[in-house]
Scaffold this motif. Structure first.
Motif, short mmCIF file in Angstrom:
data_model
loop_
_atom_site.label_atom_id
_atom_site.label_comp_id
_atom_site.label_asym_id
_atom_site.label_seq_id
_atom_site.Cartn_x
_atom_site.Cartn_y
_atom_site.Cartn_z
N LEU A 20 27.16 -24.16 -4.52
CA LEU A 20 25.82 -24.50 -5.01
C LEU A 20 24.80 -24.51 -3.87
O LEU A 20 23.65 -24.11 -4.06
N GLU A 21 25.20 -24.96 -2.68
CA GLU A 21 24.30 -24.92 -1.52
C GLU A 21 23.97 -23.47 -1.15
O GLU A 21 22.82 -23.15 -0.85
N GLN A 22 24.96 -22.58 -1.18
CA GLN A 22 24.73 -21.18 -0.86
C GLN A 22 23.79 -20.53 -1.87
O GLN A 22 23.04 -19.61 -1.53
N LEU A 23 23.82 -20.99 -3.10
CA LEU A 23 22.95 -20.45 -4.15
C LEU A 23 21.59 -21.13 -4.17
O LEU A 23 20.76 -20.83 -5.02
N ASP A 24 21.36 -22.07 -3.23
CA ASP A 24 20.11 -22.82 -3.17
C ASP A 24 19.87 -23.61 -4.46
O ASP A 24 18.76 -23.73 -4.93
#
Length: 59
Positions: A20-24
């Protein structure tokens, strides 16, 4: 409690957070759709596999 899955593969809470962090998608105020995209979360029954709910958010 059964493990969460992504496309049928088991995923840990830490792996989900990283994804989820990588997908912003993790922002102040909570989970949000990535910039210019959408985020869809589907909940299924862990025993039957029946779809329980789907939530889609757009940025």
């Amino acid at each position: 409690m059964p493990a969460a899955t992504v496309d049928g593969a088991p995923i840990t809470a830490a792996q989900l957070r990283t994804l989820l962090e990588q997908l912003d998608a993790l922002r102040p105020g909570g989970l949000q759709a990535p910039t210019g995209g959408r985020l869809q979360v589907a909940l299924t029954d862990p025993v039957t596999g029946a779809l329980r709910a789907v939530v889609t958010g757009r940025s």
